[in-house]
Design a protein around this motif. Structure first.
Motif, mmCIF file in Angstrom:
data_model
loop_
_atom_site.group_PDB
_atom_site.id
_atom_site.type_symbol
_atom_site.label_atom_id
_atom_site.label_comp_id
_atom_site.label_asym_id
_atom_site.label_seq_id
_atom_site.Cartn_x
_atom_site.Cartn_y
_atom_site.Cartn_z
ATOM 1 N N THR A 179 9.623 -6.824 -0.003
ATOM 2 C CA THR A 179 9.346 -5.396 0.171
ATOM 3 C C THR A 179 8.934 -4.767 -1.150
ATOM 4 O O THR A 179 7.974 -3.984 -1.200
ATOM 5 C CB THR A 179 10.578 -4.674 0.749
ATOM 6 N N GLY A 180 9.652 -5.097 -2.213
ATOM 7 C CA GLY A 180 9.297 -4.572 -3.529
ATOM 8 C C GLY A 180 7.896 -4.989 -3.950
ATOM 9 O O GLY A 180 7.118 -4.176 -4.465
ATOM 10 N N PHE A 181 7.561 -6.252 -3.705
ATOM 11 C CA PHE A 181 6.223 -6.738 -4.036
ATOM 12 C C PHE A 181 5.162 -6.001 -3.225
ATOM 13 O O PHE A 181 4.166 -5.527 -3.768
ATOM 14 C CB PHE A 181 6.128 -8.247 -3.787
ATOM 15 N N ALA A 182 5.397 -5.870 -1.913
ATOM 16 C CA ALA A 182 4.425 -5.201 -1.046
ATOM 17 C C ALA A 182 4.260 -3.739 -1.441
ATOM 18 O O ALA A 182 3.126 -3.225 -1.498
ATOM 19 C CB ALA A 182 4.856 -5.312 0.416
ATOM 20 N N LEU A 183 5.356 -3.068 -1.718
ATOM 21 C CA LEU A 183 5.264 -1.657 -2.115
ATOM 22 C C LEU A 183 4.547 -1.501 -3.450
ATOM 23 O O LEU A 183 3.742 -0.575 -3.624
ATOM 24 C CB LEU A 183 6.653 -1.026 -2.176
ATOM 25 N N SER A 184 4.831 -2.389 -4.405
ATOM 26 C CA SER A 184 4.153 -2.285 -5.698
ATOM 27 C C SER A 184 2.655 -2.501 -5.549
ATOM 28 O O SER A 184 1.853 -1.790 -6.163
ATOM 29 C CB SER A 184 4.745 -3.271 -6.705
ATOM 30 N N ARG A 185 2.260 -3.445 -4.698
ATOM 31 C CA ARG A 185 0.824 -3.673 -4.456
ATOM 32 C C ARG A 185 0.191 -2.467 -3.756
ATOM 33 O O ARG A 185 -0.914 -2.070 -4.081
ATOM 34 C CB ARG A 185 0.622 -4.933 -3.613
ATOM 35 N N PHE A 186 0.931 -1.894 -2.792
ATOM 36 C CA PHE A 186 0.425 -0.743 -2.063
ATOM 37 C C PHE A 186 0.203 0.432 -3.006
ATOM 38 O O PHE A 186 -0.854 1.067 -2.996
ATOM 39 C CB PHE A 186 1.398 -0.351 -0.945
ATOM 40 N N PHE A 187 1.204 0.735 -3.842
ATOM 41 C CA PHE A 187 1.088 1.878 -4.754
ATOM 42 C C PHE A 187 0.046 1.618 -5.828
ATOM 43 O O PHE A 187 -0.670 2.532 -6.240
ATOM 44 C CB PHE A 187 2.437 2.211 -5.365
ATOM 45 N N LYS A 188 -0.056 0.388 -6.277
ATOM 46 C CA LYS A 188 -1.060 0.052 -7.282
ATOM 47 C C LYS A 188 -2.464 0.227 -6.693
ATOM 48 O O LYS A 188 -3.361 0.756 -7.336
ATOM 49 C CB LYS A 188 -0.862 -1.377 -7.754
ATOM 50 N N ALA A 189 -2.651 -0.210 -5.454
ATOM 51 C CA ALA A 189 -3.962 -0.106 -4.813
ATOM 52 C C ALA A 189 -4.318 1.340 -4.479
ATOM 53 O O ALA A 189 -5.484 1.714 -4.451
ATOM 54 C CB ALA A 189 -3.999 -0.953 -3.546
ATOM 55 N N SER A 190 -3.309 2.164 -4.184
ATOM 56 C CA SER A 190 -3.589 3.540 -3.773
ATOM 57 C C SER A 190 -3.571 4.531 -4.930
ATOM 58 O O SER A 190 -3.840 5.717 -4.718
ATOM 59 C CB SER A 190 -2.587 3.978 -2.693
ATOM 60 N N ALA A 191 -3.270 4.051 -6.128
ATOM 61 C CA ALA A 191 -3.228 4.947 -7.295
ATOM 62 C C ALA A 191 -4.644 5.394 -7.659
ATOM 63 O O ALA A 191 -5.603 4.634 -7.527
ATOM 64 C CB ALA A 191 -2.586 4.233 -8.471
ATOM 65 N N PRO A 192 -4.782 6.641 -8.093
ATOM 66 C CA PRO A 192 -6.113 7.101 -8.527
ATOM 67 C C PRO A 192 -6.575 6.327 -9.750
ATOM 68 O O PRO A 192 -5.768 5.956 -10.606
ATOM 69 C CB PRO A 192 -5.902 8.580 -8.862
ATOM 70 N N ARG A 193 -7.861 6.098 -9.825
ATOM 71 C CA ARG A 193 -8.395 5.280 -10.934
ATOM 72 C C ARG A 193 -8.920 6.132 -12.021
ATOM 73 O O ARG A 193 -9.442 7.098 -12.032
ATOM 74 C CB ARG A 193 -9.470 4.366 -10.403
#
Length: 111
Positions: free
Chosen positions: A97-111
Motif C-alpha cells: 500500500t505504501g509503495f502504491a500510494l507513493s507511486r500514485f502521489f509521485k505520478a499525480s504531483a505537479p511538474r
C-alpha cells in the motif's frame, strides 16, 4: 483541564482525522477504479488485457463500497483482526500500500 478531558479531546480529533482519511481513501479508490475502467475501454476492447483491467476496476470499486459501508471503528477492528490472524500478511499489505500510494502521489504531483 484534567487528563480525562484531554484524552477525550484527543480521541475526538483522532476520530475526525480518521473519518477524513476514510473519505479521502474512498475518493482515491473511486478515482483509481474509474481510471482503470477507462484504460480498459481504450485498449483492445474485449481482449484479455481489457478483461483483466475491468476485473481490477471492479475489485477496487468493491473496496470503495466496503469502505463506504463501514464506520471508522469497524475498519479499525477489521484491521486488528487481520493483524492478529496474519501479521506477515499485514506487513506485506502495508508495504504494498505504501509503495502504491507513493507511486500514485509521485505520478499525480505537479511538474
Amino acid at each position: 483541564m484534567d487528563v480525562q478531558n484531554l484524552r477525550s479531546q484527543a480521541a475526538d480529533r483522532l476520530h475526525d482525522a480518521a473519518q477524513d482519511g476514510k473519505h479521502r481513501a474512498d475518493a482515491m479508490l473511486e478515482g483509481v477504479a474509474l481510471a482503470v475502467a477507462e484504460f480498459a475501454d481504450r485498449i483492445d476492447g474485449d481482449g484479455q488485457v481489457a478483461k483483466l483491467a475491468r476485473s481490477a476496476a471492479d475489485t477496487v470499486s468493491g473496496w470503495s463500497e466496503v469502505l463506504q459501508s463501514k464506520s471508522v471503528d469497524e475498519l479499525v477492528e477489521d484491521s486488528r483482526t487481520v493483524v492478529r490472524r496474519s501479521p506477515a500478511l499485514a506487513i506485506g499489505l502495508a508495504v504494498a500500500t505504501g509503495f502504491a500510494l507513493s507511486r500514485f502521489f509521485k505520478a499525480s504531483a505537479p511538474r
